[in-house]
Design an enzyme around this catalytic site. Sequence first.
Site, PDB file in Angstrom:
ATOM      1  N   GLY A   1      49.472  73.904   6.091  1.00 58.27           N
ATOM      2  CA  GLY A   1      48.767  73.347   7.140  1.00 58.27           C
ATOM      3  C   GLY A   1      49.542  72.731   8.377  1.00 58.27           C
ATOM      4  O   GLY A   1      50.486  73.214   8.704  1.00 58.27           O
TER       5      GLY A   1
ATOM      6  N   GLY B   1      51.091  69.861   8.374  1.00 60.91           N
ATOM      7  CA  GLY B   1      52.331  69.393   8.114  1.00 60.91           C
ATOM      8  C   GLY B   1      53.389  70.562   8.005  1.00 60.91           C
ATOM      9  O   GLY B   1      54.619  70.333   8.903  1.00 60.91           O
TER      10      GLY B   1
ATOM     11  N   TYR C   1      36.435  59.129   1.382  1.00 60.70           N
ATOM     12  CA  TYR C   1      37.590  59.791   2.587  1.00 60.70           C
ATOM     13  C   TYR C   1      37.208  58.909   3.845  1.00 60.70           C
ATOM     14  O   TYR C   1      38.526  58.523   4.551  1.00 60.70           O
ATOM     15  CB  TYR C   1      37.043  61.110   2.796  1.00 60.70           C
ATOM     16  CG  TYR C   1      37.735  61.637   4.082  1.00 60.70           C
ATOM     17  CD1 TYR C   1      39.206  62.183   3.678  1.00 60.70           C
ATOM     18  CD2 TYR C   1      37.226  62.041   5.487  1.00 60.70           C
ATOM     19  CE1 TYR C   1      39.925  62.718   4.789  1.00 60.70           C
ATOM     20  CE2 TYR C   1      38.113  62.902   6.415  1.00 60.70           C
ATOM     21  CZ  TYR C   1      39.371  62.979   6.079  1.00 60.70           C
ATOM     22  OH  TYR C   1      40.140  63.706   6.954  1.00 60.70           O
TER      23      TYR C   1
ATOM     24  N   SER D   1      41.807  60.617  11.144  1.00 59.48           N
ATOM     25  CA  SER D   1      40.635  61.423  11.392  1.00 59.48           C
ATOM     26  C   SER D   1      39.633  60.581  12.081  1.00 59.48           C
ATOM     27  O   SER D   1      39.580  59.574  12.121  1.00 59.48           O
ATOM     28  CB  SER D   1      39.985  61.956  10.078  1.00 59.48           C
ATOM     29  OG  SER D   1      38.732  62.570  10.231  1.00 59.48           O
TER      30      SER D   1
ATOM     31  N   GLY E   1      53.341  65.932   2.838  1.00 64.45           N
ATOM     32  CA  GLY E   1      52.544  67.045   2.727  1.00 64.45           C
ATOM     33  C   GLY E   1      53.020  68.264   3.951  1.00 64.45           C
ATOM     34  O   GLY E   1      52.177  69.113   4.430  1.00 64.45           O
ATOM     35  N   ALA E   2      54.325  68.672   3.714  1.00 66.71           N
ATOM     36  CA  ALA E   2      54.853  69.398   4.911  1.00 66.71           C
ATOM     37  C   ALA E   2      54.764  70.949   4.401  1.00 66.71           C
ATOM     38  O   ALA E   2      55.147  72.063   4.720  1.00 66.71           O
ATOM     39  CB  ALA E   2      56.160  69.174   5.287  1.00 66.71           C
ATOM     40  N   ASN E   3      54.065  71.080   3.263  1.00 58.60           N
ATOM     41  CA  ASN E   3      54.037  72.483   2.234  1.00 58.60           C
ATOM     42  C   ASN E   3      52.998  73.211   2.997  1.00 58.60           C
ATOM     43  O   ASN E   3      52.844  74.560   2.657  1.00 58.60           O
ATOM     44  CB  ASN E   3      53.904  72.284   0.883  1.00 58.60           C
ATOM     45  CG  ASN E   3      52.385  71.479   0.621  1.00 58.60           C
ATOM     46  OD1 ASN E   3      52.377  70.640   0.972  1.00 58.60           O
ATOM     47  ND2 ASN E   3      51.914  72.102  -0.352  1.00 58.60           N
TER      48      ASN E   3
END
Length: 318
Positions: free
Chosen positions: A41, A43, A192, A166, A37-39
């Site tokens: 935020g 990340g 979640y 979280s 998820g480095a694309n």
Amino acid sequence: MYLIWDGAKDLAGNVLHLRTRFVTNKRLDGQVVVITGANTGIGRETALQLTSLGAKVIMGCRDLNRAGSAADYIKANNKNAVLSVIQLDLSSLESVREFAKKVSETESRIDILINNAGIAGIPEQRTTDGFEMHFGTNHLGHFLLTLLLLPLLRSAPKARVVSVSSSFYLVGKIHFDNINLSDGAYTNWKAYNQSKLANVLFSRELAKRLGANSTISTYSLHPGVIKTDIGRNYRPYVVKGVYNMIGRLLFLTPRMGAQTSLYCALEDSIENKSGFYYQDCKRFELSPIAMDDTVAERLWDLSVDLVNLEEHLNLPSS
């Protein structure tokens, strides 16, 4: 009640600018980092900071167009960044296996794995393999990925596995009798929270099964309340202008939200303190549910079955 108090302190720290900024002189030249998820935020910001320290960063992203834009952003801010983008859809076990295979074909070791990607607040959906989307993506995808990459992590002199959870794990429960929250049991928060508790339990159980003498350390963390795309599915409940105003006042920027991920990945003083949970670059005590070894072992065994993990990749219980 504890979650409300914890959240209030979190937001107060944001507003009063009391959040900790992690600073290090460490260099990561020659080291390999994998970030899911480095694309976007935190990340993307984590990837930028680690390339600035000399690491080669492999970005595992579902959307290659967005990943390309993120890579351009990182290179614009660090012209010497060494990046590789490989498609990774954590909601597909086949995609997870293909990603791990590609990484194994190009790398001889992994020094840091950051399980950063996550989804939140979506309507009830199923993954490609039929699992509830939060549990399948946030937990099962990362569970399988970590164990597939374990040989490469073991090839590094010292390695770390960092899982972004979280504080909502505090109100989570693993619904073993209905893990997919079927037949009307689903709510987006319940799903979640279950997945975030699973992240913490996995990190602790992984540390336990690796053993005290392992060269791999594991950490889970709460990054803070951050204004990122992960909250986009909750915006219909709030007027857009109000949401943006609240976001500016109360939420962390992605850069500040990345600080605890960087701390867990790099801080020397926690190198051998495996399995613990961190918030605002400090160790926090876990709630009783997250410390329940019986629940953690049961979740591990269930996850092994659900992802159809090869026997030689499984870690025995200590």
